[in-house]
Design a protein around this motif. Structure first.
Motif, mmCIF file in Angstrom:
data_model
loop_
_atom_site.group_PDB
_atom_site.id
_atom_site.type_symbol
_atom_site.label_atom_id
_atom_site.label_comp_id
_atom_site.label_asym_id
_atom_site.label_seq_id
_atom_site.Cartn_x
_atom_site.Cartn_y
_atom_site.Cartn_z
ATOM 1 N N THR A 49 0.861 -1.184 0.000
ATOM 2 C CA THR A 49 0.000 0.000 0.000
ATOM 3 C C THR A 49 0.893 1.227 0.000
ATOM 4 O O THR A 49 1.919 1.236 0.669
ATOM 5 C CB THR A 49 -0.883 0.007 1.260
ATOM 6 N N THR A 50 0.505 2.237 -0.747
ATOM 7 C CA THR A 50 1.311 3.455 -0.826
ATOM 8 C C THR A 50 0.544 4.623 -0.193
ATOM 9 O O THR A 50 -0.666 4.517 0.040
ATOM 10 C CB THR A 50 1.601 3.794 -2.296
ATOM 11 N N ALA A 51 1.233 5.729 0.018
ATOM 12 C CA ALA A 51 0.626 6.874 0.696
ATOM 13 C C ALA A 51 -0.706 7.317 0.071
ATOM 14 O O ALA A 51 -1.683 7.510 0.801
ATOM 15 C CB ALA A 51 1.625 8.034 0.751
ATOM 16 N N ILE A 84 4.894 10.452 -12.837
ATOM 17 C CA ILE A 84 5.638 9.280 -13.331
ATOM 18 C C ILE A 84 5.393 8.119 -12.375
ATOM 19 O O ILE A 84 5.545 8.257 -11.165
ATOM 20 C CB ILE A 84 7.158 9.560 -13.423
ATOM 21 N N GLY A 85 5.035 6.977 -12.925
ATOM 22 C CA GLY A 85 4.747 5.795 -12.096
ATOM 23 C C GLY A 85 3.509 6.002 -11.254
ATOM 24 O O GLY A 85 3.545 5.885 -10.034
ATOM 25 N N PRO A 86 2.360 6.301 -11.896
ATOM 26 C CA PRO A 86 1.194 6.746 -11.128
ATOM 27 C C PRO A 86 0.330 5.631 -10.528
ATOM 28 O O PRO A 86 -0.764 5.932 -10.031
ATOM 29 C CB PRO A 86 0.383 7.548 -12.160
ATOM 30 N N VAL A 114 2.952 9.099 -17.010
ATOM 31 C CA VAL A 114 4.055 8.323 -17.593
ATOM 32 C C VAL A 114 4.040 6.946 -16.927
ATOM 33 O O VAL A 114 4.330 6.819 -15.730
ATOM 34 C CB VAL A 114 5.414 9.017 -17.377
ATOM 35 N N GLU A 115 3.654 5.935 -17.683
ATOM 36 C CA GLU A 115 3.403 4.611 -17.098
ATOM 37 C C GLU A 115 3.759 3.535 -18.126
ATOM 38 O O GLU A 115 3.370 3.640 -19.278
ATOM 39 C CB GLU A 115 1.918 4.509 -16.706
ATOM 40 N N THR A 116 4.462 2.496 -17.683
ATOM 41 C CA THR A 116 4.826 1.415 -18.607
ATOM 42 C C THR A 116 3.880 0.216 -18.505
ATOM 43 O O THR A 116 3.880 -0.637 -19.385
ATOM 44 C CB THR A 116 6.263 0.926 -18.319
#
Ligand code: SAH
Length: 363
Positions: A49-51, A84-86, A114-116
């Motif tokens: 889990t992220t902020a 970036i990296g959302p 910006v996402e791969t």
């Protein structure tokens, strides 16, 4: 055997051990089997889990940070607002909601994600389906058009592959992944040119590990270069260490628990701690003014998380109030995310301090 494990085994058997960087790259970014390519790893049902997934307050405060930066540079009529990296797009969704209260922003901001990962791109499209801003997806910062820019990257750099070097008998060697006793195992590869190792670590005890992150360095340089030549600012938030240090930080997470980084390639999240001293050095080398790093706890307090929590609490049920208080503590407490996570801001060299960085004027 899992397909990526079989592929990596065949590769090592044919060509010899591979670097930690190549291992991480295959596990995270293999187009067919890479961890991020195939799944949504976030949230309670996922691996970590992220902020922004903990609380809407995080994205809202970062959004307002961007709004103030936009005003500081004279409220240009067009501004590229880049993440970036959302992940799932939660931070951007919360940021844009908060920014609706800032006059003129919605007309000025063009959003760029910006996402791969195809899977996470879909999740982001869903999160942002109601926004009135133009949203464009990219797989690289390079295709974001030129012009004033605000770049956010939360828990992005930690997901990029790094190299590890190991000290043995007076020399430094690349740390590699090999096969030992029919299992993937760490080993020692070629001796390296030790100019890469900072002077103060050169004569470290046998077995010491130094991490070097050429992909992170190149990424930071391109973010910094963009900010310097186009105007604006970048904000990078991640877990890591403020001063250069020895030690290995490669870790694997599965279902919120630490697991073997060499087990089940492609099935687990692999990350490392970000070396903020190195981020700072490479951003400065690209000509940027660098602010911080400062700890996430202090950063969010200065942006007004207390006031934001209070206003959410005013309309909350008892259960919601409990959740808001818990989330706030997770984000700012030193023994939760408040100290390990850090924020660093990049600007052109003559810019004013971005919000929350006033006390750490870069020199
Ligand atoms: N920022 C989000 C997600 C963090 S996970 C959050 O805080 O919740 C890391 C994110 O970076 C994922 O969206 C992943 O797909 C993306 N990513 C990984 N490597 C990438 C690369 N080289 N370029 C762009 N995005 C990348």
């Amino acid at each position: 055997m899992l397909p990526l494990a079989a592929q990596l085994r065949a590769r090592i058997e044919a060509d010899g051990p591979i670097s930690v960087e190549a291992w991480m790259n295959a596990c995270l970014a293999d187009p067919l089997h890479g961890y991020y390519m195939t799944r949504d790893p976030l949230g309670r049902a996922g691996d970590f889990t992220t902020a922004p997934e903990i609380s809407q307050m995080f994205g809202e405060l970062l959004g307002l940070w961007a709004g103030v930066v936009w005003q500081q540079i004279g409220a240009p009529s067009k501004m590229h607002f880049v993440e970036i990296g959302p992940g799932r797009g939660t931070l951007m969704k919360d940021a844009l909601r908060a920014l609706r209260g800032v006059s003129g922003v919605m007309d000025a901001f063009d959003v760029h994600m910006v996402e791969t990962s195809p899977t996470l791109t879909k999740a982001q499209q869903k999160s942002l389906k109601d926004t009135t801003c133009n949203v464009t997806w990219h797989t690289d910062l390079a295709t974001v058009p030129q012009g004033p820019v605000i770049i956010l990257a939360n828990e992005f750099l930690d997901a990029l592959p790094i190299r590890q070097y190991i000290q043995s008998d007076g020399g430094w060697y690349e740390r590699v992944v090999t096969i030992d006793d029919d299992q993937f195992a760490f080993g020692m590869g070629e001796r390296i040119d030790d100019t890469i190792i900072p002077e103060k670590f050169k004569t470290s005890p046998d077995g010491s590990i130094y991490e070097d992150a050429p992909i992170v360095q190149a990424t930071v340089q391109s973010i910094a270069g963009r900010v310097v030549s186009n105007g604006g600012a970048a904000l990078i938030v991640d877990y890591g260490y403020a001063e250069n240090a020895l030690g290995e930080t490669l870790q694997a997470l599965s279902k919120h628990a630490y697991v073997d980084p060499l087990g089940k390639p492609g099935e687990h999240d692999l990350t490392t701690h970000v070396n903020f001293a190195d981020v700072k050095a490479h951003a400065e080398a690209a000509g940027a003014g660098v602010w911080g790093s400062i700890e996430q706890g202090a950063f969010l307090e200065r942006l007004g998380i207390a006031a934001r929590a209070a206003s959410l609490l005013a309309n909350a049920t008892m259960d919601q109030a409990q959740d808001i208080a818990t989330a706030r503590r997770r984000l700012v407490d030193p023994d939760a995310m408040g100290r390990l996570f850090k924020a660093i801001a990049l600007t052109p060299p003559d810019s004013a301090a971005p919000p929350a960085f006033e006390a750490v004027r870069w020199a």
